[in-house]
Motif scaffolding. Structure first.
Motif, PDB file in Angstrom:
ATOM      1  N   LEU A 190      11.101  46.628 -81.882  1.00 20.63           N
ATOM      2  CA  LEU A 190      11.815  47.029 -80.666  1.00 20.63           C
ATOM      3  C   LEU A 190      12.040  45.834 -79.754  1.00 20.63           C
ATOM      4  N   ALA A 191      11.013  44.998 -79.592  1.00 20.58           N
ATOM      5  CA  ALA A 191      11.130  43.829 -78.719  1.00 20.58           C
ATOM      6  C   ALA A 191      12.157  42.839 -79.273  1.00 20.58           C
TER       7      ALA A 191
ATOM      8  N   LEU B 242      17.400  51.373 -75.891  1.00 20.93           N
ATOM      9  CA  LEU B 242      17.308  52.710 -75.302  1.00 20.93           C
ATOM     10  C   LEU B 242      18.454  53.599 -75.778  1.00 20.93           C
ATOM     11  N   GLU B 243      19.633  53.020 -75.871  1.00 22.35           N
ATOM     12  CA  GLU B 243      20.810  53.784 -76.309  1.00 22.35           C
ATOM     13  C   GLU B 243      20.616  54.349 -77.711  1.00 22.35           C
ATOM     14  N   PHE B 244      20.035  53.543 -78.597  1.00 22.39           N
ATOM     15  CA  PHE B 244      19.847  53.972 -79.990  1.00 22.39           C
ATOM     16  C   PHE B 244      18.493  54.633 -80.228  1.00 22.39           C
ATOM     17  N   GLY B 245      17.642  54.607 -79.223  1.00 20.17           N
ATOM     18  CA  GLY B 245      16.310  55.173 -79.407  1.00 20.17           C
ATOM     19  C   GLY B 245      15.472  54.363 -80.376  1.00 20.17           C
ATOM     20  N   GLY B 246      15.766  53.064 -80.456  1.00 16.77           N
ATOM     21  CA  GLY B 246      15.072  52.167 -81.377  1.00 16.77           C
ATOM     22  C   GLY B 246      15.974  51.011 -81.735  1.00 16.77           C
ATOM     23  N   VAL B 247      15.722  50.384 -82.873  1.00 18.10           N
ATOM     24  CA  VAL B 247      16.572  49.284 -83.333  1.00 18.10           C
ATOM     25  C   VAL B 247      17.961  49.836 -83.632  1.00 18.10           C
TER      26      VAL B 247
END
Length: 354
Positions: A154-155, A167-172
């Motif tokens: 995520l980072a 945040l838009e994709f809820g992950g990578v």
């Protein structure tokens, strides 16, 4: 963060009369038996020498366990292949330097970490420390976000595409977004981390408070010396007092995150044994438990003085095989040294057992 040394025994850490310290990786409190960290335990290999100390320093400055030197190294390799010239490390989008910062982003994270009077994405020290600060912040954000998945992934996605996209994709981001750039960026770095993971930090025989303290101190190998820096919570910037903390006429301690000799020892034993801050005070607190040179055990404290026990100026941890682990002086790093030459032999006062 975190350091690399392989040895089969105890380590001694030397400490000057002022504070000595530096923070990084901390081994488990349950590590009582002889322990050798496997690859990935904080070691670093396969990076250009001019990058090595900065990667270790950036790692040590981050309080997130998910941060490792290998993670930073793999990310730098993906960003620039450790290139530093403008011809080789300028992207078509305008990203600059070995950590590939856009100017506006570097303005947020960049500092004059190398102390050369300018803050530049082209300076290795400034770039790597900025990378470390940004990644450390993203790791904290990812940990607190509650999003599923490895917070390192995520980072990394946040570093490449911006946290808003995560945040838009809820992950990578998905592989079909932006030609798969961020997706592949994350996958490549996570895969290539292994090539930069060095050997374990230390092999310490024995159990008990001393061996545990030695293991903890050994995680700080290669951490810079900072007069007055460091403490129970880890490394920090130090200060200059008119005599100490200077390098080539300039106050180095105030801009160096690290340990001095006594803060390293204090860090190693905390919180099981709450030793005082300075080498002299540490001697005073443990002098009722002296140890003969022939009976030294891992983690025992060794002291040096230029005028008897009232003028103790350095402390170190015994590391076995006639060696000590210590923070020697300004311009050096936490390291192993022979007991006979770590400090002038004639200044050796004796050893104690906390």
């Amino acid at each position: 963060m975190k350091v690399v040394v392989r040895t089969v025994a105890v380590v001694a850490a030397v400490i000057l009369l002022a504070v000595v310290g530096l923070v990084s990786l901390v081994l488990s409190d349950d590590d009582a038996e002889a322990t050798e960290l496997a690859a990935g335990g904080g070691g670093l290999q396969g990076v250009p020498s001019e990058f090595r100390s900065w990667i270790l320093k950036a790692d040590a400055a981050c309080d997130q366990p998910a941060m490792t030197p290998a993670l930073l190294a793999a990310q730098l390799y993906q960003e620039s292949k450790f290139k530093t010239s403008r011809a080789e490390a300028t992207s078509s989008a305008g990203a600059e330097g070995p950590a590939q910062f856009m100017p506006a982003t570097f303005a947020t994270w960049g500092r004059d970490d190398d102390g050369n009077g300018s803050t530049s994405a082209w300076d290795i020290g400034d770039a790597v420390m900025a990378q470390g600060r940004m990644m450390c912040s993203l790791l904290k954000t990812a940990k607190a976000s509650g999003l599923p998945g490895d917070i390192r992934r995520l980072a990394l996605a946040g570093y490449n595409a911006g946290w808003g996209r995560v945040l838009e994709f809820g992950g990578v981001p998905d592989e079909d977004w932006a030609g798969g750039e961020t997706h592949h960026y994350v996958e490549i770095i996570m895969t290539t981390m292994k090539r930069f993971e060095g050997p374990g930090l230390l092999h310490v025989s024995g159990s008990g408070t001393g061996a545990k303290a030695l293991r903890k101190a050994a995680t700080q190998m290669d951490t810079p010396y900072a007069w007055g820096g460091g403490g129970p919570q880890g490394p920090s910037t130090g200060f200059c007092d008119g005599t100490n903390g200077y390098l080539n006429g300039t106050c180095s301690a105030s801009s160096t995150v690290g340990f001095d000799c006594s803060s390293l020892v204090q860090y190693a034993y905390w919180p099981d044994t709450k030793l005082p801050r300075t080498a002299a005070a540490q001697y005073g607190a443990t002098a009722n438990r002296p140890v003969a040179r022939a009976d030294l055990k891992p983690g025992d404290l060794l002291f040096w003085s230029r005028g008897g026990t009232s003028a103790i100026y350095h402390v170190a941890l015994y590391a076995g095989d006639g060696r000590v682990l210590h923070a020697p002086r300004t311009g050096r790093t936490v390291s192993l040294a022979p007991l006979t030459s770590a400090m002038p032999e004639s200044d050796y006062v004796g050893a104690t057992r906390p």
